[in-house]
Design a protein around this motif. Structure first.
Motif, PDB file in Angstrom:
ATOM      1  N   ILE A  92       0.851  -1.191   0.000  1.00 33.67           N
ATOM      2  CA  ILE A  92       0.000   0.000   0.000  1.00 33.67           C
ATOM      3  C   ILE A  92       0.883   1.236   0.000  1.00 33.67           C
ATOM      4  O   ILE A  92       2.036   1.190   0.429  1.00 33.67           O
ATOM      5  N   LYS A  93       0.337   2.319  -0.498  1.00 35.76           N
ATOM      6  CA  LYS A  93       1.006   3.611  -0.453  1.00 35.76           C
ATOM      7  C   LYS A  93       0.183   4.540   0.436  1.00 35.76           C
ATOM      8  O   LYS A  93      -1.037   4.644   0.271  1.00 35.76           O
ATOM      9  N   LEU A  94       0.848   5.193   1.373  1.00 39.42           N
ATOM     10  CA  LEU A  94       0.196   6.175   2.235  1.00 39.42           C
ATOM     11  C   LEU A  94       0.811   7.540   1.974  1.00 39.42           C
ATOM     12  O   LEU A  94       2.036   7.683   1.985  1.00 39.42           O
ATOM     13  N   ASP A  95      -0.032   8.514   1.731  1.00 40.08           N
ATOM     14  CA  ASP A  95       0.424   9.867   1.408  1.00 40.08           C
ATOM     15  C   ASP A  95      -0.279  10.843   2.339  1.00 40.08           C
ATOM     16  O   ASP A  95      -1.494  11.031   2.259  1.00 40.08           O
ATOM     17  N   LYS A  96       0.476  11.430   3.271  1.00 40.83           N
ATOM     18  CA  LYS A  96      -0.088  12.362   4.260  1.00 40.83           C
ATOM     19  C   LYS A  96       0.231  13.792   3.844  1.00 40.83           C
ATOM     20  O   LYS A  96       1.391  14.143   3.657  1.00 40.83           O
ATOM     21  N   GLN A  97      -0.805  14.609   3.692  1.00 37.68           N
ATOM     22  CA  GLN A  97      -0.652  16.008   3.306  1.00 37.68           C
ATOM     23  C   GLN A  97      -1.158  16.910   4.415  1.00 37.68           C
ATOM     24  O   GLN A  97      -2.131  16.581   5.100  1.00 37.68           O
ATOM     25  N   TYR A 136       5.679   3.605   1.470  1.00 34.87           N
ATOM     26  CA  TYR A 136       5.328   2.291   0.947  1.00 34.87           C
ATOM     27  C   TYR A 136       5.416   1.264   2.076  1.00 34.87           C
ATOM     28  O   TYR A 136       6.391   1.230   2.829  1.00 34.87           O
ATOM     29  N   PHE A 137       4.404   0.382   2.167  1.00 40.17           N
ATOM     30  CA  PHE A 137       4.399  -0.655   3.184  1.00 40.17           C
ATOM     31  C   PHE A 137       3.966  -1.976   2.557  1.00 40.17           C
ATOM     32  O   PHE A 137       2.912  -2.062   1.936  1.00 40.17           O
ATOM     33  N   LYS A 138       4.803  -2.999   2.732  1.00 42.20           N
ATOM     34  CA  LYS A 138       4.563  -4.300   2.128  1.00 42.20           C
ATOM     35  C   LYS A 138       3.571  -5.118   2.942  1.00 42.20           C
ATOM     36  O   LYS A 138       3.399  -4.892   4.137  1.00 42.20           O
ATOM     37  N   GLU A 139       2.958  -6.095   2.281  1.00 38.36           N
ATOM     38  CA  GLU A 139       2.058  -7.014   2.954  1.00 38.36           C
ATOM     39  C   GLU A 139       2.846  -7.836   3.963  1.00 38.36           C
ATOM     40  O   GLU A 139       4.021  -8.131   3.764  1.00 38.36           O
ATOM     41  N   GLY A 140       2.214  -8.217   5.075  1.00 40.12           N
ATOM     42  CA  GLY A 140       2.935  -8.764   6.217  1.00 40.12           C
ATOM     43  C   GLY A 140       3.421 -10.192   6.076  1.00 40.12           C
ATOM     44  O   GLY A 140       4.161 -10.660   6.941  1.00 40.12           O
ATOM     45  N   THR A 141       3.038 -10.901   5.012  1.00 37.50           N
ATOM     46  CA  THR A 141       3.515 -12.273   4.848  1.00 37.50           C
ATOM     47  C   THR A 141       5.021 -12.277   4.604  1.00 37.50           C
ATOM     48  O   THR A 141       5.507 -11.620   3.682  1.00 37.50           O
ATOM     49  N   ASP A 148      10.123 -13.294  -3.265  1.00 34.53           N
ATOM     50  CA  ASP A 148       9.628 -11.955  -3.623  1.00 34.53           C
ATOM     51  C   ASP A 148      10.028 -11.667  -5.068  1.00 34.53           C
ATOM     52  O   ASP A 148      10.962 -10.915  -5.342  1.00 34.53           O
ATOM     53  N   THR A 149       9.316 -12.274  -6.017  1.00 34.13           N
ATOM     54  CA  THR A 149       9.728 -12.239  -7.420  1.00 34.13           C
ATOM     55  C   THR A 149       9.128 -11.092  -8.215  1.00 34.13           C
ATOM     56  O   THR A 149       9.625 -10.755  -9.283  1.00 34.13           O
ATOM     57  N   SER A 150       8.052 -10.482  -7.731  1.00 32.45           N
ATOM     58  CA  SER A 150       7.400  -9.422  -8.505  1.00 32.45           C
ATOM     59  C   SER A 150       8.255  -8.154  -8.525  1.00 32.45           C
ATOM     60  O   SER A 150       9.026  -7.889  -7.600  1.00 32.45           O
ATOM     61  N   ALA A 151       8.114  -7.395  -9.599  1.00 31.04           N
ATOM     62  CA  ALA A 151       8.869  -6.144  -9.724  1.00 31.04           C
ATOM     63  C   ALA A 151       8.500  -5.167  -8.616  1.00 31.04           C
ATOM     64  O   ALA A 151       9.356  -4.448  -8.093  1.00 31.04           O
ATOM     65  N   CYS A 152       7.226  -5.150  -8.245  1.00 34.93           N
ATOM     66  CA  CYS A 152       6.755  -4.245  -7.191  1.00 34.93           C
ATOM     67  C   CYS A 152       7.390  -4.618  -5.852  1.00 34.93           C
ATOM     68  O   CYS A 152       7.837  -3.755  -5.103  1.00 34.93           O
ATOM     69  N   GLY A 153       7.433  -5.924  -5.550  1.00 34.85           N
ATOM     70  CA  GLY A 153       8.021  -6.375  -4.292  1.00 34.85           C
ATOM     71  C   GLY A 153       9.508  -6.104  -4.224  1.00 34.85           C
ATOM     72  O   GLY A 153      10.028  -5.687  -3.188  1.00 34.85           O
ATOM     73  N   LYS A 154      10.215  -6.338  -5.326  1.00 35.36           N
ATOM     74  CA  LYS A 154      11.657  -6.087  -5.354  1.00 35.36           C
ATOM     75  C   LYS A 154      11.963  -4.605  -5.170  1.00 35.36           C
ATOM     76  O   LYS A 154      12.886  -4.231  -4.457  1.00 35.36           O
ATOM     77  N   SER A 155      11.176  -3.766  -5.836  1.00 40.68           N
ATOM     78  CA  SER A 155      11.385  -2.325  -5.730  1.00 40.68           C
ATOM     79  C   SER A 155      11.165  -1.842  -4.294  1.00 40.68           C
ATOM     80  O   SER A 155      11.945  -1.039  -3.776  1.00 40.68           O
ATOM     81  N   ALA A 156      10.112  -2.356  -3.648  1.00 38.10           N
ATOM     82  CA  ALA A 156       9.833  -1.956  -2.265  1.00 38.10           C
ATOM     83  C   ALA A 156      10.935  -2.439  -1.327  1.00 38.10           C
ATOM     84  O   ALA A 156      11.332  -1.737  -0.393  1.00 38.10           O
ATOM     85  N   ARG A 157      11.461  -3.631  -1.572  1.00 40.80           N
ATOM     86  CA  ARG A 157      12.532  -4.173  -0.734  1.00 40.80           C
ATOM     87  C   ARG A 157      13.795  -3.323  -0.856  1.00 40.80           C
ATOM     88  O   ARG A 157      14.454  -2.992   0.138  1.00 40.80           O
ATOM     89  N   GLU A 158      14.169  -2.965  -2.095  1.00 35.99           N
ATOM     90  CA  GLU A 158      15.363  -2.148  -2.321  1.00 35.99           C
ATOM     91  C   GLU A 158      15.202  -0.766  -1.699  1.00 35.99           C
ATOM     92  O   GLU A 158      16.140  -0.218  -1.107  1.00 35.99           O
ATOM     93  N   ARG A 159      14.005  -0.204  -1.798  1.00 37.03           N
ATOM     94  CA  ARG A 159      13.745   1.115  -1.236  1.00 37.03           C
ATOM     95  C   ARG A 159      13.875   1.087   0.291  1.00 37.03           C
ATOM     96  O   ARG A 159      14.446   1.996   0.897  1.00 37.03           O
TER      97      ARG A 159
END
Length: 244
Positions: A92-97, A136-141, A148-159
């Motif tokens: 999920i993405k959280l954006d606080k303004q 960005y916050f990953k799912e808790g599993t 973690d093979t998906s591009a989205c998961g890899k990007s979040a992990r690197e970040r």
């Protein structure tokens, strides 16, 4: 649609058929529950937006309703609508303004999402959100790097790894001394690893009461020399501990 017939110079309308401009699309709804921590000052009056990211697509950015009413220890449930299923949720993405001129920090514990397929996804947060950057916050599993093979998961992990390397950089003050975190001031550390407001107030109260006790007993301005170790014992009689 209008059907016309021409007879000579005259034009006749035979029939009119109505065609809908847009067909009604059934939206897919995700039930989202946001849990705010019960620690002091964890609530916020800022606007908060959420985006669900799945294996197939992601939702539109949705404002969490009634964000000005977030309370300490509260649970807020609302719906995020999508045109179609976005697949298995990954993050999920959280954006606080800012609602006002000053930033109002927020400490959510977790976000729980229930899909139309009755699957439940939990996203642990457990940290202060202090700025207006998208978080960005990953799912808790728990997943290994291979899983973690998906591009989205890899990007979040690197970040996340880059952010942690930046926040928790080790520094050697002197050879032979254990390493410490590289920071010139405790305020530079991430807020979730610093002392809470309650703890800071406890420190301040202990320091103030200790100072007043010493002041009233004449120890603060005392310039007389102690002649024996036994003379020092009365300094600790207001806070007696096993070590003291």
């Amino acid at each position: 649609m209008v059907y016309l017939m021409s007879v000579g110079s005259n034009l006749f309308v035979l029939s009119v058929t109505r065609i809908p401009l847009l067909s009604r699309v059934k939206m897919v709804e995700y039930s989202v529950t946001v849990y705010t921590s019960d620690r002091q000052f964890s609530d916020t009056s800022d606007y908060v937006y959420i985006t669900l990211v799945g294996t197939d697509d992601e939702s539109e950015q949705t404002q969490i309703p009634n964000s000005v009413l977030y309370g300490v220890g509260s649970e807020l449930t609302f719906t995020v609508s999508c045109a179609s299923s976005i697949g298995e949720l990954e993050l999920i993405k959280l954006d606080k303004q800012n609602f006002l001129m000053n930033e109002d920090s927020w400490f959510p514990d977790k976000v729980v999402v229930k899909s139309p397929e009755e699957e439940t996804f939990t996203f642990p947060v457990y940290c202060w959100i202090t700025d207006t950057k998208e978080q960005y916050f990953k799912e808790g599993t728990a997943r290994t790097v291979k899983e973690d093979t998906s591009a989205c998961g890899k990007s979040a992990r690197e970040r996340e790894l880059k952010e942690r390397e930046k926040n928790y950089c080790w520094y050697s003050l002197k050879e032979g001394i254990p390493h410490c975190i590289k920071a010139d001031d405790p305020c530079e550390l991430p807020p979730e690893i610093t002392f809470s407001y309650t703890k800071k107030m406890g420190f301040a109260f202990t320091a103030m009461t200790g100072w007043l006790s010493s002041k009233f007993r004449g120890l603060i301005d005392c310039k007389r020399k102690w002649t024996t170790i036994d003379n020092i014992t009365h300094v600790f009689n207001s806070r007696t501990t096993d070590i003291a």
